[in-house]
Design a protein around this motif. Structure first.
Motif, short mmCIF file in Angstrom:
data_model
loop_
_atom_site.label_atom_id
_atom_site.label_comp_id
_atom_site.label_asym_id
_atom_site.label_seq_id
_atom_site.Cartn_x
_atom_site.Cartn_y
_atom_site.Cartn_z
N THR A 17 16.65 -44.04 -41.01
CA THR A 17 16.43 -42.60 -41.22
C THR A 17 17.57 -41.79 -40.61
OG1 THR A 17 14.04 -42.95 -41.20
CG2 THR A 17 14.82 -40.70 -40.84
N ARG A 21 20.44 -39.45 -42.60
CA ARG A 21 20.67 -38.02 -42.28
C ARG A 21 22.12 -37.74 -41.90
NH1 ARG A 21 15.53 -37.70 -38.52
NH2 ARG A 21 13.92 -37.55 -40.10
N ASN A 22 22.78 -38.74 -41.31
CA ASN A 22 24.13 -38.53 -40.78
C ASN A 22 25.12 -39.57 -41.30
OD1 ASN A 22 23.38 -36.40 -38.73
ND2 ASN A 22 22.07 -38.08 -38.07
#
Length: 101
Positions: A17, A21-22
């Motif tokens: 996750t 996101r990054n």
């Protein structure tokens, strides 16, 4: 030992996750550090993300290891007398496959 071989558990183990996101930031980190990132799902390692050049380097090392192992096995066969003259092998091959000289 190269830096790429060392894992920094504070930076190189991330949840899937967090990676999603990054991902841009992590891809830059991988390029710069040459270290892979271990991606986890529910706290368990599930995948590795690695720089393509570093992955190719590992493939090259594995290929060389295979060659060295084949040579080692061949030398062991010679030492233990597990060899036959080439002419004998070729003659058997010709007989098995119905080939003439």
């Amino acid at each position: 030992m190269r830096n790429s071989a060392k894992l920094d558990i504070t930076k190189d183990i991330q949840s899937l996750t967090t990676f999603r996101r990054n991902s841009g930031k992590f891809l830059k980190q991988i390029k710069k550090s040459k270290r892979p990132i271990v991606l986890t799902v529910n706290g368990k390692a599930e995948a590795i993300v690695q720089d393509a050049a570093e992955y190719q380097r590992l493939l090259d090392i594995a290929a060389r290891a295979d060659v060295y192992e084949a040579i080692r096995q061949g030398l062991e066969d010679i030492a233990k007398g597990r060899t036959r003259p080439a002419e004998e092998v070729f003659a058997e091959f010709r007989r098995r496959h119905g080939l003439s000289r």
